[in-house]
Motif scaffolding. Structure first.
Motif, PDB file in Angstrom:
ATOM      1  N   ARG A   1      -8.056  10.911   6.056  1.00  0.00           N
ATOM      2  CA  ARG A   1      -7.256  11.785   5.204  1.00  0.00           C
ATOM      3  C   ARG A   1      -8.024  13.043   4.860  1.00  0.00           C
ATOM      4  NH1 ARG A   1      -2.762  10.778   2.071  1.00  0.00           N
ATOM      5  NH2 ARG A   1      -2.420  12.242   0.362  1.00  0.00           N
TER       6      ARG A   1
ATOM      7  N   SER B   1       5.180  -0.414   4.477  1.00  0.00           N
ATOM      8  CA  SER B   1       3.954  -0.408   3.672  1.00  0.00           C
ATOM      9  C   SER B   1       3.134  -1.684   3.866  1.00  0.00           C
ATOM     10  CB  SER B   1       4.294  -0.248   2.176  1.00  0.00           C
ATOM     11  OG  SER B   1       5.024   0.931   1.955  1.00  0.00           O
TER      12      SER B   1
ATOM     13  N   PHE C   1       0.828  -1.206   0.000  1.00  0.00           N
ATOM     14  CA  PHE C   1       0.000   0.000   0.000  1.00  0.00           C
ATOM     15  C   PHE C   1       0.866   1.261   0.000  1.00  0.00           C
ATOM     16  CE2 PHE C   1      -2.740  -3.149   2.176  1.00  0.00           C
ATOM     17  CZ  PHE C   1      -3.860  -3.086   1.366  1.00  0.00           C
ATOM     18  N   THR C   2       0.313   2.344  -0.508  1.00  0.00           N
ATOM     19  CA  THR C   2       1.007   3.633  -0.460  1.00  0.00           C
ATOM     20  C   THR C   2       0.668   4.415   0.800  1.00  0.00           C
ATOM     21  OG1 THR C   2      -0.790   4.657  -1.730  1.00  0.00           O
ATOM     22  CG2 THR C   2       1.095   3.810  -2.967  1.00  0.00           C
ATOM     23  N   ALA C   3      -0.371   3.987   1.521  1.00  0.00           N
ATOM     24  CA  ALA C   3      -0.789   4.629   2.762  1.00  0.00           C
ATOM     25  C   ALA C   3      -1.664   3.644   3.522  1.00  0.00           C
ATOM     26  CB  ALA C   3      -1.564   5.924   2.485  1.00  0.00           C
ATOM     27  N   ASN C   4      -2.023   3.974   4.742  1.00  0.00           N
ATOM     28  CA  ASN C   4      -2.887   3.111   5.540  1.00  0.00           C
ATOM     29  C   ASN C   4      -4.234   2.938   4.825  1.00  0.00           C
ATOM     30  OD1 ASN C   4      -4.450   1.840   7.484  1.00  0.00           O
ATOM     31  ND2 ASN C   4      -3.728   3.119   9.154  1.00  0.00           N
ATOM     32  N   PRO C   5      -4.614   1.706   4.473  1.00  0.00           N
ATOM     33  CA  PRO C   5      -5.884   1.513   3.760  1.00  0.00           C
ATOM     34  C   PRO C   5      -7.111   1.609   4.657  1.00  0.00           C
ATOM     35  CG  PRO C   5      -4.837  -0.601   4.130  1.00  0.00           C
ATOM     36  CD  PRO C   5      -3.860   0.443   4.600  1.00  0.00           C
TER      37      PRO C   5
ATOM     38  N   ILE D   1      -3.749   8.367  -4.902  1.00  0.00           N
ATOM     39  CA  ILE D   1      -3.481   9.333  -3.840  1.00  0.00           C
ATOM     40  C   ILE D   1      -2.381  10.283  -4.283  1.00  0.00           C
ATOM     41  CG2 ILE D   1      -2.567   9.610  -1.508  1.00  0.00           C
ATOM     42  CD1 ILE D   1      -3.937   7.052  -0.742  1.00  0.00           C
TER      43      ILE D   1
ATOM     44  N   ALA E   1      -5.203   3.737  -1.532  1.00  0.00           N
ATOM     45  CA  ALA E   1      -3.891   3.284  -1.069  1.00  0.00           C
ATOM     46  C   ALA E   1      -3.366   2.109  -1.887  1.00  0.00           C
ATOM     47  CB  ALA E   1      -3.955   2.907   0.411  1.00  0.00           C
ATOM     48  N   SER E   2      -4.232   1.430  -2.629  1.00  0.00           N
ATOM     49  CA  SER E   2      -3.785   0.294  -3.442  1.00  0.00           C
ATOM     50  C   SER E   2      -3.873   0.556  -4.938  1.00  0.00           C
ATOM     51  CB  SER E   2      -4.616  -0.956  -3.098  1.00  0.00           C
ATOM     52  OG  SER E   2      -5.992  -0.724  -3.319  1.00  0.00           O
TER      53      SER E   2
ATOM     54  N   ASN F   1      -9.843   3.578   2.695  1.00  0.00           N
ATOM     55  CA  ASN F   1      -8.889   4.344   1.892  1.00  0.00           C
ATOM     56  C   ASN F   1      -8.471   3.495   0.697  1.00  0.00           C
ATOM     57  OD1 ASN F   1      -7.012   6.128   0.917  1.00  0.00           O
ATOM     58  ND2 ASN F   1      -5.567   5.904   2.601  1.00  0.00           N
TER      59      ASN F   1
ATOM     60  N   TRP G   1      -0.838  -0.744  11.211  1.00  0.00           N
ATOM     61  CA  TRP G   1      -0.250  -0.222   9.986  1.00  0.00           C
ATOM     62  C   TRP G   1       1.228   0.066  10.213  1.00  0.00           C
ATOM     63  CZ3 TRP G   1       0.050   0.115   5.083  1.00  0.00           C
ATOM     64  CH2 TRP G   1       0.732   1.144   4.451  1.00  0.00           C
TER      65      TRP G   1
END
Length: 308
Positions: A246, A152, A121-125, A208, A175-176, A172, A147
């Motif tokens: 977010r 990641s 992931f690029t961020a917490n999903p 994102i 994030a994927s 989120n 997380w």
């Protein structure tokens, strides 16, 4: 448009081995042949699903037609991890590749107890649990997520619920987007832990953009269109509020809107900001500025006492 991939509850003995896909309303349902033969190229719907296994040619499998697993382990009905530990050559797993703005929105699991590991992931999903039959939230000490932003990776702890389906939803979804998400399963308390997966759902989601709070694809100080609320406005208005959203200013998903989130926005904004800005806004000071001001105030206090 939501795309849903479900392992059909059909026994292998039915002999339905001809590839088939059926359009039902806005969902796509894949037939048993897709599961048994490892026909995983669903790229036309924005996703590629690949089984990972010690077997030379791993395939999707189903033991009795219940659930989606990986052929080659101790249970074709599940994703297996014989040693119960993360990593190692005996691990099975799944690899999801999302493209064209698609993203993971939900996993449906059954007969599962242990930790589901999702990485990439690029961020917490922002995962949450719900009962598959009622939709009611599933809570308790055995259900939580951790997380790890540095790696990641999201760890999803799932207590035993027997034959009750658990829906693990991801708020989120972005994030994927355009990412490769690896799924593995571990349970050190079990000799042969297994994750039974009965559904995967994905949907179109916007990527994102670093520093973009409101999801409009840009990073701004003053909004010139839409609702006239900028990314900066949202961070300022939620300053030091406890939130994991977010859209409320928590860009790094650490549960609070603070200097780290402001720093991410400022770096993405890319233009120098000094002092106050026009339109009546006041720029939030950076941590270094606050520290310097604090030291200056302490120094003044000491000086005043010496001259008192």
């Amino acid at each position: 448009m939501k795309v849903k991939f479900h392992a059909l509850l059909v026994a292998a003995t039915f002999g339905l081995f001809a590839a088939c896909t059926t359009q039902i309303a806005s969902a796509l349902t894949f037939g048993p042949a897709d599961i048994f033969t490892g026909d995983t190229d669903f790229s036309s719907t924005g996703i590629l699903v690949e089984p990972v296994s010690p077997a030379a040619t791993p395939e999707f499998g189903s033991n009795g037609g219940c659930c989606l697993g990986v052929v080659g382990g101790g249970n074709d009905n599940s994703i297996n991890n014989p040693d119960g530990l993360a990593g190692g050559g005996d691990d099975e797993g799944l690899k999801f590749t999302f493209s064209g703005g698609y993203a993971l929105t939900q996993l449906d699991v059954i007969f599962t107890r242990g930790d589901i590991l999702l990485s990439g992931f690029t961020a917490n999903p922002l995962a949450s649990f719900a009962d598959g039959a009622t939709g009611d939230p599933v809570t308790g000490g055995g259900f939580f997520t951790v997380w790890d932003g540095a790696n990641s990776t999201l760890t999803i702890s799932h207590a035993w619920r027997g034959g009750n389906t658990t829906e693990i939803a991801f708020a989120n979804a972005g994030a994927s987007t355009d990412q490769v998400i690896d799924l593995a399963f571990v349970d050190p308390d079990q000799t042969a832990p297994a994750l039974s997966l009965i559904g995967v759902e994905w949907d179109i989601a916007s990527p994102i953009v670093a520093g973009d709070v409101d999801g409009d694809g840009d990073v701004d100080l003053v909004e010139t269109d839409g609702d006239m609320i900028s990314d900066f406005d949202i961070i300022r208005d939620n300053w030091f509020n406890a939130t994991s959203l977010r859209e409320e200013g928590d860009l790094n998903a650490d549960g609070i809107v603070d200097f780290s989130d402001f720093g991410e926005w400022k770096d993405a904004f890319g233009m120098p900001i000094v002092g106050s800005i026009t339109a009546g806004f006041r720029v939030v000071p950076e941590p270094s500025s606050v520290l310097l001001m604090g030291l200056a105030m302490v120094g003044l206090g000491i000086r005043n006492r010496r001259h008192g």
